[in-house]
Structure formats: C-alpha cells, structure tokens
Design a protein around this motif. Structure first.
Motif, PDB file in Angstrom:
ATOM      1  N   ASN A 151     -15.855 -68.235  83.551  1.00 15.46           N
ATOM      2  CA  ASN A 151     -16.671 -68.077  84.761  1.00 15.46           C
ATOM      3  C   ASN A 151     -18.003 -67.384  84.506  1.00 15.46           C
ATOM      4  OD1 ASN A 151     -15.017 -69.206  86.942  1.00 15.46           O
ATOM      5  ND2 ASN A 151     -13.571 -67.579  86.431  1.00 15.46           N
ATOM      6  N   ASN A 152     -18.420 -67.276  83.256  1.00 16.29           N
ATOM      7  CA  ASN A 152     -19.622 -66.502  82.951  1.00 16.29           C
ATOM      8  C   ASN A 152     -20.875 -67.008  83.664  1.00 16.29           C
ATOM      9  OD1 ASN A 152     -18.931 -64.264  81.486  1.00 16.29           O
ATOM     10  ND2 ASN A 152     -19.880 -64.932  79.583  1.00 16.29           N
ATOM     11  N   THR A 153     -21.047 -68.324  83.779  1.00 10.34           N
ATOM     12  CA  THR A 153     -22.247 -68.810  84.458  1.00 10.34           C
ATOM     13  C   THR A 153     -22.204 -68.483  85.948  1.00 10.34           C
ATOM     14  OG1 THR A 153     -21.252 -71.012  84.631  1.00 10.34           O
ATOM     15  CG2 THR A 153     -22.754 -70.619  82.790  1.00 10.34           C
ATOM     16  N   ARG A 176     -18.099 -65.607  69.321  1.00 12.26           N
ATOM     17  CA  ARG A 176     -16.693 -65.968  69.149  1.00 12.26           C
ATOM     18  C   ARG A 176     -16.433 -66.599  67.783  1.00 12.26           C
ATOM     19  NH1 ARG A 176     -14.501 -64.999  73.861  1.00 12.26           N
ATOM     20  NH2 ARG A 176     -12.526 -66.000  73.290  1.00 12.26           N
ATOM     21  N   HIS A 177     -16.845 -65.894  66.742  1.00  9.76           N
ATOM     22  CA  HIS A 177     -16.652 -66.354  65.356  1.00  9.76           C
ATOM     23  C   HIS A 177     -17.309 -67.706  65.100  1.00  9.76           C
ATOM     24  CE1 HIS A 177     -13.679 -63.151  64.500  1.00  9.76           C
ATOM     25  NE2 HIS A 177     -13.338 -63.321  65.751  1.00  9.76           N
ATOM     26  N   GLY A 178     -18.325 -68.028  65.877  1.00  9.15           N
ATOM     27  CA  GLY A 178     -19.029 -69.295  65.700  1.00  9.15           C
ATOM     28  C   GLY A 178     -18.439 -70.449  66.483  1.00  9.15           C
ATOM     29  N   GLN A 182     -19.645 -74.822  67.905  1.00  4.54           N
ATOM     30  CA  GLN A 182     -19.008 -76.072  67.503  1.00  4.54           C
ATOM     31  C   GLN A 182     -19.199 -77.112  68.602  1.00  4.54           C
ATOM     32  OE1 GLN A 182     -14.921 -75.426  66.361  1.00  4.54           O
ATOM     33  NE2 GLN A 182     -15.437 -73.666  65.085  1.00  4.54           N
ATOM     34  N   ASN A 183     -19.176 -78.359  68.222  1.00  4.93           N
ATOM     35  CA  ASN A 183     -19.360 -79.435  69.196  1.00  4.93           C
ATOM     36  C   ASN A 183     -18.311 -80.521  68.958  1.00  4.93           C
ATOM     37  OD1 ASN A 183     -20.414 -80.971  71.228  1.00  4.93           O
ATOM     38  ND2 ASN A 183     -22.086 -81.830  69.995  1.00  4.93           N
ATOM     39  N   PRO A 184     -17.299 -80.620  69.846  1.00  8.69           N
ATOM     40  CA  PRO A 184     -17.123 -79.819  71.063  1.00  8.69           C
ATOM     41  C   PRO A 184     -16.519 -78.456  70.741  1.00  8.69           C
ATOM     42  CG  PRO A 184     -15.308 -81.341  70.852  1.00  8.69           C
ATOM     43  CD  PRO A 184     -16.248 -81.652  69.714  1.00  8.69           C
ATOM     44  N   GLN A 185     -16.623 -77.536  71.702  1.00  8.52           N
ATOM     45  CA  GLN A 185     -16.024 -76.226  71.524  1.00  8.52           C
ATOM     46  C   GLN A 185     -14.499 -76.370  71.545  1.00  8.52           C
ATOM     47  OE1 GLN A 185     -18.537 -76.558  74.059  1.00  8.52           O
ATOM     48  NE2 GLN A 185     -20.074 -75.959  72.568  1.00  8.52           N
ATOM     49  N   PRO A 186     -13.794 -75.584  70.716  1.00  8.11           N
ATOM     50  CA  PRO A 186     -12.350 -75.777  70.572  1.00  8.11           C
ATOM     51  C   PRO A 186     -11.491 -75.172  71.668  1.00  8.11           C
ATOM     52  CG  PRO A 186     -13.095 -74.038  69.105  1.00  8.11           C
ATOM     53  CD  PRO A 186     -14.332 -74.623  69.743  1.00  8.11           C
ATOM     54  N   ASP A 187     -12.071 -74.403  72.578  1.00 13.49           N
ATOM     55  CA  ASP A 187     -11.281 -73.782  73.632  1.00 13.49           C
ATOM     56  C   ASP A 187     -12.180 -73.507  74.828  1.00 13.49           C
ATOM     57  OD1 ASP A 187     -12.206 -70.746  73.449  1.00 13.49           O
ATOM     58  OD2 ASP A 187     -11.876 -71.459  71.397  1.00 13.49           O
ATOM     59  N   ALA A 188     -11.547 -73.237  75.973  1.00 16.02           N
ATOM     60  CA  ALA A 188     -12.291 -73.077  77.221  1.00 16.02           C
ATOM     61  C   ALA A 188     -13.200 -71.853  77.207  1.00 16.02           C
ATOM     62  CB  ALA A 188     -11.315 -72.992  78.400  1.00 16.02           C
ATOM     63  N   SER A 189     -12.758 -70.764  76.569  1.00 12.97           N
ATOM     64  CA  SER A 189     -13.596 -69.569  76.536  1.00 12.97           C
ATOM     65  C   SER A 189     -14.855 -69.801  75.715  1.00 12.97           C
ATOM     66  CB  SER A 189     -12.805 -68.389  75.961  1.00 12.97           C
ATOM     67  OG  SER A 189     -11.767 -68.011  76.842  1.00 12.97           O
ATOM     68  N   SER A 190     -14.724 -70.498  74.595  1.00 15.20           N
ATOM     69  CA  SER A 190     -15.901 -70.811  73.779  1.00 15.20           C
ATOM     70  C   SER A 190     -16.833 -71.754  74.524  1.00 15.20           C
ATOM     71  CB  SER A 190     -15.468 -71.427  72.446  1.00 15.20           C
ATOM     72  OG  SER A 190     -14.706 -70.503  71.691  1.00 15.20           O
ATOM     73  N   GLU A 195     -21.866 -72.539  77.562  1.00 16.15           N
ATOM     74  CA  GLU A 195     -22.558 -72.860  78.824  1.00 16.15           C
ATOM     75  C   GLU A 195     -23.417 -71.685  79.275  1.00 16.15           C
ATOM     76  OE1 GLU A 195     -21.526 -74.365  83.381  1.00 16.15           O
ATOM     77  OE2 GLU A 195     -19.914 -73.774  82.022  1.00 16.15           O
ATOM     78  N   TYR A 196     -22.899 -70.469  79.125  1.00 17.97           N
ATOM     79  CA  TYR A 196     -23.658 -69.280  79.507  1.00 17.97           C
ATOM     80  C   TYR A 196     -24.917 -69.156  78.654  1.00 17.97           C
ATOM     81  CZ  TYR A 196     -24.854 -64.422  80.395  1.00 17.97           C
ATOM     82  OH  TYR A 196     -25.524 -63.270  80.730  1.00 17.97           O
ATOM     83  N   THR A 197     -24.774 -69.395  77.357  1.00 18.29           N
ATOM     84  CA  THR A 197     -25.923 -69.303  76.464  1.00 18.29           C
ATOM     85  C   THR A 197     -27.009 -70.290  76.866  1.00 18.29           C
ATOM     86  OG1 THR A 197     -24.563 -68.532  74.614  1.00 18.29           O
ATOM     87  CG2 THR A 197     -26.685 -69.529  74.074  1.00 18.29           C
TER      88      THR A 197
END
Length: 229
Positions: A151-153, A176-178, A182-190, A195-197
């Motif tokens: 929910n960061n955004t 998050r350790h890079g 990654q594309n796609p990101q491996p988990d919802a938090s990443s 998205e926040y970045t």
C-alpha cells in the motif's frame, strides 16, 4: 578504535570485517542506549527495525527541516519512534500508526521508557482507516513510511495530503536485496516498492533521493527521502 579493526592495513570486505566496520560506525555516530537495546530484545523477530545509523540520520533530518509534527506509519515496537521523537522539541508531536495491537503495546512501553509519552502517541488500526482522521491535525513536517509495502503508493497519496512544502517523506525497504529491480518483481512487497519508487520519481511535487542501508540483520536494502515542493 576497537580491537576488531585496530592495526589493520587495507580493509577487505569479507562478512566478518563488514560487520565490524558497521558496528564501529554505529558505536561512534549512533550509539544505542538501554531503551533502544531493550526494545530490540522485546521484538518477536529482531531485525525488522531500522538500523541505528538510519535512526540517527532521521533525527538529523527532522531537526534540519524544523520538524514539530512527525507521522509514522508502522510503529512496530517503537524503535524508530524513539529516534524520531527525540528529534522533536518539548511541545512537538509524533503520531505512530500500528495495525498490530501487540506491537502497539510494545511501542507505547518503549516510548514511555524513553520518557517520550507526552510527545509521542501510538494509534491502533489499519493506516488507511486512520489517515483520513489526521487531516485536522495536519500539516506534518516529516512522514516515515515503514508498514506494508503493498500500500505504499496509497500511503504516499495521504502523505502528500497531510504534509507541507518543505516536508520530508521517507520510505524504508525500497530495495529489498535488489528484488525491487527485477522484472517482474518476485513478490507483492517488492512490486509495491517498485511502484512507490516510480511514483516518487515521476511526481512533480517531489524531489527524491535514495540511500542504501546495509546492516547485520537485513543485509542490503535501501530507503528513499523525498522533499515536498
């Protein structure tokens, strides 16, 4: 200089020396007192808190921007809250939002042990439910985002609503350790951190920078600092 680093020539970066260097910097620039050490000891999963060096940096930033009101989303056991509240003047205010009643209780105890109860308050509930009620208490001079990254955004949208020009918005765990890159990101938090970045780099009202954080608990991560224009 401590024995672990004394009389060394050029320093290589194996894990043991890396840890020694980090501890040396923290001991000099961001020493923990008994309140902070006890807070970490009470945590169910030590390592989720910010590092001492981050805490000291956030103090410096709070004082630099003249913070009198600070909002924290994600209190955990109160470790970051102590660093932040200690930067406030006697009549300043820290409001921490924490969804977990257990951690909210720990945070209140930590802040009380630090003698900060009069300038720090922990409110229990989901941040997105509590944030609308803070409009009447705005503007905040610094906002620290350290809750769920998904929910960061949405937290950013509220941070912009509740802040003033010149306020700082800080978000932890954006690398998050890079995995964020990654594309796609491996988990919802990443994915949430990615998205926040994108949001802070594209937003016309924000000027943002990022710093890597490297500590013995969390390894390589990072945090962003955005100033509201």
């Amino acid at each position: 200089m401590s024995n672990s680093l004394a009389n060394q020539g050029s320093i290589s970066y194996d894990p043991g020396e890396r840890e020694a260097i980090l501890k040396e910097v923290e001991a000099r620039f961001a020493p923990e007192d008994s309140v902070l050490r006890d807070c970490v000891a009470r945590m169910d999963h030590p390592g989720g808190q910010i590092s001492p060096s981050q805490g000291k940096l956030f103090q410096v930033l709070a004082i630099t921007c003249g913070a009198r009101k600070i909002l924290e989303i994600g209190a955990m056991a109160g470790y970051s809250g102590v660093w932040l509240a200690r930067a406030l003047p006697a009549d300043g205010k820290l409001i921490s939002l924490e969804i977990d009643p257990h951690y909210a209780k720990l945070a209140r105890a930590t802040l009380a042990a630090a003698g900060l109860s009069e300038r720090a308050e922990v409110r229990v509930g989901a941040a997105l439910d509590l944030l609308p009620g803070l409009v009447s208490e705005a503007p905040f001079d610094m906002i620290f985002l350290d809750a769920d990254k998904i929910n960061n955004t949405r937290y950013l949208e509220w941070a912009l609503t509740l802040s003033r020009p010149g306020a700082l918005i800080i978000a932890d765990n954006i690398v998050r350790h890079g995995r964020t890159y990654q594309n796609p990101q491996p988990d919802a938090s990443s994915a949430g951190a990615a998205e926040y970045t994108r949001a802070i780099l594209e937003h016309p009202r924000l000027l943002s920078a990022a710093l890597l954080s490297d500590d013995v608990y969390n390894g390589i991560d990072g945090f962003s600092i955005s100033v509201v224009r």
